[in-house]
Write a protein that holds these residues in place. Structure first.
Motif, PDB file in Angstrom:
ATOM      1  N   THR A  21      34.601  -4.160  17.534  1.00  0.00           N
ATOM      2  CA  THR A  21      35.132  -4.055  18.889  1.00  0.00           C
ATOM      3  C   THR A  21      35.922  -2.753  19.053  1.00  0.00           C
ATOM      4  O   THR A  21      36.208  -2.046  18.078  1.00  0.00           O
ATOM      5  CB  THR A  21      36.018  -5.249  19.215  1.00  0.00           C
ATOM      6  N   ASP A  22      36.274  -2.453  20.317  1.00  0.00           N
ATOM      7  CA  ASP A  22      37.102  -1.274  20.562  1.00  0.00           C
ATOM      8  C   ASP A  22      38.427  -1.380  19.816  1.00  0.00           C
ATOM      9  O   ASP A  22      38.915  -0.394  19.249  1.00  0.00           O
ATOM     10  CB  ASP A  22      37.355  -1.110  22.064  1.00  0.00           C
ATOM     11  N   LEU A  23      39.012  -2.587  19.805  1.00  0.00           N
ATOM     12  CA  LEU A  23      40.246  -2.782  19.052  1.00  0.00           C
ATOM     13  C   LEU A  23      39.987  -2.663  17.554  1.00  0.00           C
ATOM     14  O   LEU A  23      40.796  -2.114  16.801  1.00  0.00           O
ATOM     15  CB  LEU A  23      40.855  -4.142  19.379  1.00  0.00           C
ATOM     16  N   GLY A  24      38.803  -3.161  17.135  1.00  0.00           N
ATOM     17  CA  GLY A  24      38.450  -3.075  15.724  1.00  0.00           C
ATOM     18  C   GLY A  24      38.273  -1.649  15.236  1.00  0.00           C
ATOM     19  O   GLY A  24      38.478  -1.352  14.055  1.00  0.00           O
ATOM     20  N   GLN A  25      37.909  -0.716  16.157  1.00  0.00           N
ATOM     21  CA  GLN A  25      37.801   0.683  15.778  1.00  0.00           C
ATOM     22  C   GLN A  25      39.151   1.267  15.373  1.00  0.00           C
ATOM     23  O   GLN A  25      39.226   2.249  14.635  1.00  0.00           O
ATOM     24  CB  GLN A  25      37.225   1.502  16.941  1.00  0.00           C
ATOM     25  N   ARG A  26      40.218   0.642  15.843  1.00  0.00           N
ATOM     26  CA  ARG A  26      41.558   1.127  15.542  1.00  0.00           C
ATOM     27  C   ARG A  26      42.201   0.331  14.414  1.00  0.00           C
ATOM     28  O   ARG A  26      43.211   0.767  13.855  1.00  0.00           O
ATOM     29  CB  ARG A  26      42.439   1.041  16.800  1.00  0.00           C
ATOM     30  N   HIS A  27      41.648  -0.831  14.121  1.00  0.00           N
ATOM     31  CA  HIS A  27      42.245  -1.698  13.095  1.00  0.00           C
ATOM     32  C   HIS A  27      41.793  -1.246  11.713  1.00  0.00           C
ATOM     33  O   HIS A  27      40.608  -0.988  11.484  1.00  0.00           O
ATOM     34  CB  HIS A  27      41.858  -3.149  13.329  1.00  0.00           C
ATOM     35  N   PRO A  28      42.711  -1.124  10.745  1.00  0.00           N
ATOM     36  CA  PRO A  28      42.326  -0.613   9.420  1.00  0.00           C
ATOM     37  C   PRO A  28      41.319  -1.479   8.675  1.00  0.00           C
ATOM     38  O   PRO A  28      40.630  -0.983   7.782  1.00  0.00           O
ATOM     39  CB  PRO A  28      43.660  -0.527   8.667  1.00  0.00           C
ATOM     40  N   VAL A  29      41.204  -2.755   9.022  1.00  0.00           N
ATOM     41  CA  VAL A  29      40.243  -3.618   8.333  1.00  0.00           C
ATOM     42  C   VAL A  29      38.817  -3.223   8.695  1.00  0.00           C
ATOM     43  O   VAL A  29      37.912  -3.259   7.844  1.00  0.00           O
ATOM     44  CB  VAL A  29      40.502  -5.097   8.676  1.00  0.00           C
ATOM     45  N   THR A  30      38.573  -2.826   9.929  1.00  0.00           N
ATOM     46  CA  THR A  30      37.210  -2.536  10.379  1.00  0.00           C
ATOM     47  C   THR A  30      37.017  -1.092  10.821  1.00  0.00           C
ATOM     48  O   THR A  30      35.900  -0.690  11.144  1.00  0.00           O
ATOM     49  CB  THR A  30      36.853  -3.471  11.548  1.00  0.00           C
ATOM     50  N   SER A  31      38.065  -0.293  10.844  1.00  0.00           N
ATOM     51  CA  SER A  31      37.950   1.098  11.280  1.00  0.00           C
ATOM     52  C   SER A  31      37.030   1.873  10.343  1.00  0.00           C
ATOM     53  O   SER A  31      37.191   1.856   9.127  1.00  0.00           O
ATOM     54  CB  SER A  31      39.327   1.748  11.317  1.00  0.00           C
ATOM     55  N   GLY A  32      36.053   2.554  10.948  1.00  0.00           N
ATOM     56  CA  GLY A  32      35.163   3.404  10.165  1.00  0.00           C
ATOM     57  C   GLY A  32      34.155   2.663   9.323  1.00  0.00           C
ATOM     58  O   GLY A  32      33.537   3.265   8.437  1.00  0.00           O
ATOM     59  N   LEU A  33      33.931   1.358   9.573  1.00  0.00           N
ATOM     60  CA  LEU A  33      32.946   0.631   8.774  1.00  0.00           C
ATOM     61  C   LEU A  33      31.547   1.206   8.955  1.00  0.00           C
ATOM     62  O   LEU A  33      30.717   1.150   8.049  1.00  0.00           O
ATOM     63  CB  LEU A  33      32.938  -0.854   9.163  1.00  0.00           C
ATOM     64  N   GLU A  34      31.274   1.765  10.166  1.00  0.00           N
ATOM     65  CA  GLU A  34      29.958   2.359  10.389  1.00  0.00           C
ATOM     66  C   GLU A  34      29.716   3.518   9.422  1.00  0.00           C
ATOM     67  O   GLU A  34      28.585   3.738   8.976  1.00  0.00           O
ATOM     68  CB  GLU A  34      29.837   2.852  11.834  1.00  0.00           C
ATOM     69  N   ARG A  35      30.789   4.259   9.103  1.00  0.00           N
ATOM     70  CA  ARG A  35      30.634   5.379   8.180  1.00  0.00           C
ATOM     71  C   ARG A  35      30.468   4.913   6.740  1.00  0.00           C
ATOM     72  O   ARG A  35      29.932   5.643   5.904  1.00  0.00           O
ATOM     73  CB  ARG A  35      31.842   6.311   8.277  1.00  0.00           C
ATOM     74  N   GLU A  36      30.970   3.707   6.446  1.00  0.00           N
ATOM     75  CA  GLU A  36      30.866   3.193   5.074  1.00  0.00           C
ATOM     76  C   GLU A  36      29.440   2.756   4.738  1.00  0.00           C
ATOM     77  O   GLU A  36      29.068   2.668   3.579  1.00  0.00           O
ATOM     78  CB  GLU A  36      31.811   2.003   4.886  1.00  0.00           C
ATOM     79  N   PHE A  37      28.643   2.456   5.792  1.00  0.00           N
ATOM     80  CA  PHE A  37      27.278   1.964   5.562  1.00  0.00           C
ATOM     81  C   PHE A  37      26.348   2.735   6.470  1.00  0.00           C
ATOM     82  O   PHE A  37      26.410   2.636   7.695  1.00  0.00           O
ATOM     83  CB  PHE A  37      27.201   0.465   5.854  1.00  0.00           C
ATOM     84  N   ASP A  38      25.504   3.552   5.865  1.00  0.00           N
ATOM     85  CA  ASP A  38      24.619   4.424   6.624  1.00  0.00           C
ATOM     86  C   ASP A  38      23.399   3.631   7.092  1.00  0.00           C
ATOM     87  O   ASP A  38      22.662   3.077   6.291  1.00  0.00           O
ATOM     88  CB  ASP A  38      24.179   5.604   5.751  1.00  0.00           C
ATOM     89  N   GLY A  39      23.197   3.562   8.410  1.00  0.00           N
ATOM     90  CA  GLY A  39      22.051   2.841   8.973  1.00  0.00           C
ATOM     91  C   GLY A  39      22.493   1.658   9.811  1.00  0.00           C
ATOM     92  O   GLY A  39      23.671   1.291   9.856  1.00  0.00           O
ATOM     93  N   ASP A  40      21.541   1.052  10.476  1.00  0.00           N
ATOM     94  CA  ASP A  40      21.843  -0.119  11.314  1.00  0.00           C
ATOM     95  C   ASP A  40      22.145  -1.322  10.437  1.00  0.00           C
ATOM     96  O   ASP A  40      21.519  -1.530   9.389  1.00  0.00           O
ATOM     97  CB  ASP A  40      20.658  -0.427  12.228  1.00  0.00           C
ATOM     98  N   TRP A  41      23.091  -2.127  10.881  1.00  0.00           N
ATOM     99  CA  TRP A  41      23.418  -3.341  10.144  1.00  0.00           C
ATOM    100  C   TRP A  41      22.350  -4.407  10.384  1.00  0.00           C
ATOM    101  O   TRP A  41      21.783  -4.522  11.481  1.00  0.00           O
ATOM    102  CB  TRP A  41      24.782  -3.877  10.606  1.00  0.00           C
ATOM    103  N   GLY A  42      22.139  -5.217   9.346  1.00  0.00           N
ATOM    104  CA  GLY A  42      21.220  -6.337   9.499  1.00  0.00           C
ATOM    105  C   GLY A  42      21.796  -7.426  10.390  1.00  0.00           C
ATOM    106  O   GLY A  42      23.009  -7.547  10.563  1.00  0.00           O
ATOM    107  N   ARG A  43      20.893  -8.230  10.958  1.00  0.00           N
ATOM    108  CA  ARG A  43      21.337  -9.291  11.881  1.00  0.00           C
ATOM    109  C   ARG A  43      21.674 -10.570  11.131  1.00  0.00           C
ATOM    110  O   ARG A  43      21.173 -10.822  10.037  1.00  0.00           O
ATOM    111  CB  ARG A  43      20.241  -9.558  12.921  1.00  0.00           C
ATOM    112  N   TRP A  44      22.557 -11.351  11.744  1.00  0.00           N
ATOM    113  CA  TRP A  44      22.889 -12.689  11.259  1.00  0.00           C
ATOM    114  C   TRP A  44      22.181 -13.713  12.134  1.00  0.00           C
ATOM    115  O   TRP A  44      21.770 -13.412  13.264  1.00  0.00           O
ATOM    116  CB  TRP A  44      24.407 -12.923  11.291  1.00  0.00           C
TER     117      TRP A  44
END
Length: 682
Positions: free
Chosen positions: A416-439
């Motif tokens: 989420t937009d808030l998650g982009q600022r939260h240290p738990v989820t901030s930058g997770l997109e950079r930690e994993f290159d590519g689209d995330w798999g679906r649940w």
């Protein structure tokens, strides 16, 4: 002008030597045969040999060169104590005038500032650089005006002349200093570490002092005062109060008459780390994600895991012998009443009410969280049922309420937009290159408190984080996170997400969503403010001397604001921004210049002895200056010596043969003819 006799042979010297041997043999034969003209013949031979050696008279037109005296002035920080700076300047001016008044003498004045990066007084480096710029044959001596506390003695050059030290100390100087030994960079939380502290008096200190006051402050808080013995090592046991950086300041107040209080303070920065994390994992039933949770936690060597999976509810009757129901009994009372406070994190994985954990135990879990514990709920379909864990005494600490709907549709988790600022989820997109798999499944919940940092289907809450009094709670509204670990549709950053989540719940400082800290590099600090807000105000910086400075912070990435600040002085800085505060020690509290402040010739004495120089106190007045021969003692009572170099510059060189060639030929002919006539007359 000076003249010298030189030889420029017409033939090589070995050939001339052969001719000389032949001449001696000829003279010997003449004597053996009794020839009366042998003396004249011998003289003729000698004239020939002399002519072949090419004797000439060389005249040099020389201009004398002045001797050079290096005058080094120590302008480091320790020279600003008492009246040392003014004494040094006055003495340097008078010495320069005296040397300039000497015949054939030039003075090179060299200032020695503080060394870079707390390197101290680099006098020998400055002396080496000065020698490299001057001809060694003209150096008559070097005079250093300093307190003698030199920090690069090992770089002393090979001096061609005496080195003298005129130190600025006085016999009445004294100083009190505080030192810390064996301070570790890291310490384990909850375990005691021991620092060794010493308070000593140097120089002409007052007598009769046995104890001195010592103030101890942690993270800039109000200090506590203790009386400690003087001149003895004190072992100080210490337990760090929190994780992350702990800044400890030890100070003994300035005593009347001491040289400085710059070495009365010691700063120690110790990072508090957890030894091991104790985690309790309770799986409500076997499922595909249960093994993933276990493997992830067991892969971390710093985690002690206690895992229980409920294979069969106690009310179920299927004829299975009791001895085959489980390997060990579920010690519910021991885990949830007696030892619950020993766990850093409790994870409920698809757990539902089955009569195994009475309401009293779950009420104890709620108390555990409110008193500082952490609970993570990984919700499955059971969370939406009538037996949901939400419908227990822990309802008051769960940040979202289930709607009883289970969404069995594919969706791609997103931050989420808030998650982009939260240290738990901030930058997770950079930690994993590519689209995330679906649940494949999500439990529909409605947020009641906390922060939604990840969303799922139609932007419904997927990961909700909340603080409950002193503790923390996280709700993951899906039991399909294991699909990422299996690499389904490319997988996702499950390992990094769960690592951050666990460490956030453990209150690790680097994952606090509202935090202020600084990172120091030399005299510069990078001030960092992390916040869930879109903007933050300026940071207030309080310097060690009490000056207050404000700096604006710039957003460098979502939720992270930074600025650079060059500290004007060494010591403890206090930072404030809103309700956040921090402290940081910039540089050593006691720079190397103030570790030893009593003037002394001790560090330089081997060099002084090697060059025949000496050490004098400026308090006794300037010494007289004499000329001494090389290798002789160059210092005595009330005087220092310089070695005259008698250097010169050759302007022109002329050469002239001793005798003209025709004179030499005539002389050879006359001697030869005389010897022949002498023998013929006989």
């Amino acid at each position: 002008m000076t003249g010298t006799l030189i030889f420029d042979p017409l033939l090589p010297w070995p050939l001339i030597a052969v001719l000389a041997v032949a001449l001696i043999i000829g003279i010997g034969l003449a004597l053996w045969r009794g020839l009366s003209g042998w003396p004249l013949r011998a003289l003729a031979g000698l004239v020939i040999l002399a002519a072949l050696s090419g004797p000439a008279y060389q005249v040099e037109d020389r201009a004398p060169l002045n001797d050079i005296v290096l005058l080094l002035e120590d302008q480091s920080a320790s020279q600003n104590l008492a009246d040392r700076a003014s004494t040094t300047t006055q003495a340097a001016d008078e010495l320069a005038a005296r040397l300039a008044a000497r015949q054939n003498t030039e003075v090179r004045r060299i200032a020695i500032p503080d060394g870079a990066d707390n390197a101290g007084t680099q006098a020998m480096t400055a002396l080496s650089e000065a020698l490299a710029e001057e001809p060694r044959g003209r150096i008559a001596g070097a005079i250093l005006l300093s307190d003698g506390r030199i920090h690069d003695v090992d770089r002393a050059p090979d001096l061609p002349a005496p080195l003298h030290l005129l130190h600025t100390g006085r016999s009445t100087d004294w100083d009190r200093r505080l030192t810390i030994k064996n301070a570790p960079a890291f310490a384990i939380l909850g375990e005691e570490v021991t620092l060794t502290l010493t308070v000593t008096d140097d120089g002409a200190a007052p007598e009769g002092v046995e104890t001195v006051p010592l103030d101890i402050s942690i993270d800039g808080e109000e200090p506590q005062r203790f009386d400690v013995p003087l001149g003895r090592d004190i072992e100080l046991p210490l337990t760090l109060p929190h994780g992350g950086r702990n800044v400890l300041q030890f100070t003994t107040p300035e005593a009347p008459g001491e040289l400085t209080d710059r070495n009365n303070t010691a700063l120690v920065q110790i990072n508090g780390v957890r030894d091991r994390l104790s985690v309790l994992l309770v799986s409500g039933e076997p499922h595909a994600g249960g093994r993933t949770w276990r493997n992830l936690l067991k892969s971390d060597s710093s985690v002690d895991l206690v895992h229980f999976t409920i294979l069969r509810p106690p009310a179920k009757q299927d004829g299975v012998p009791v001895r085959e129901l489980s390997l060990i009994a579920f010690p519910t009372r021991e885990l949830f009443l007696e030892k619950i406070d020993d766990f850093d994190l409790i994870i409920f994985d698809r757990y539902k009410r089955r009569g195994i954990l009475p309401s009293l135990y779950l009420d104890n879990v709620r108390n555990y969280v409110e008193e500082g514990g952490a609970v993570l709920i990984a919700a499955g379909p059971d969370f939406a049922s009538a037996d949901s864990l939400y419908r227990t005494p822990i309802e008051s600490i769960v940040p979202a309420r289930p709607t009883a709907r289970v969404l069995e549709e594919r969706f791609r988790p997103s931050v989420t937009d808030l998650g982009q600022r939260h240290p738990v989820t901030s930058g997770l997109e950079r930690e994993f290159d590519g689209d995330w798999g679906r649940w494949m499944r999500q439990i529909e919940v409605e947020q009641t408190s906390g922060d939604i940092v990840m969303s799922g289907q139609d932007d419904r809450p997927l990961l909700v984080l909340d603080r409950v009094e002193e503790g923390r709670v996280a709700l993951l509204a899906s039991d399909h996170a294991w699909l990422w670990n299996r690499g389904y549709e490319g997988g996702g950053p499950q390992l990094e997400l769960l690592r951050r989540l666990a460490h956030w719940m453990m209150k690790e400082p680097e994952l606090e969503e509202e935090a202020l800290w600084a990172e120091a590099t030399g005299q510069q600090m990078r001030i960092i403010r992390r916040s869930l807000s879109d903007t933050v105000g300026p940071v207030t910086i309080t310097t060690p001397s009490g000056d207050v400075i404000e700096r604006e912070l710039s957003e460098v990435q979502p939720g992270r604001f930074e600025t650079l600040f060059d500290g004007p002085e060494i010591g403890l800085y206090r930072l404030e921004n809103g309700d956040q505060s921090a402290v940081i020690g910039l540089g050593p509290a006691a720079p190397v210049e103030f570790e030893q402040t009593i003037a002394s010739a001790g560090p330089l004495q081997p060099i002084l002895d090697r060059t025949s120089g000496g050490a004098k106190a400026l308090a006794d007045g300037l010494p007289r200056i004499r000329d001494v021969r090389p290798g002789r003692p160059a210092a005595g009572r009330g005087w220092i010596g310089l070695t005259p170099r008698d250097a010169f510059e050759t302007l022109s060189v002329t050469q002239a043969p001793l005798l003209p060639a025709w004179v030499v030929l005539a002389l050879i002919a006359a001697l030869t003819l005389g010897g022949w006539l002498r023998e013929g007359r006989r």
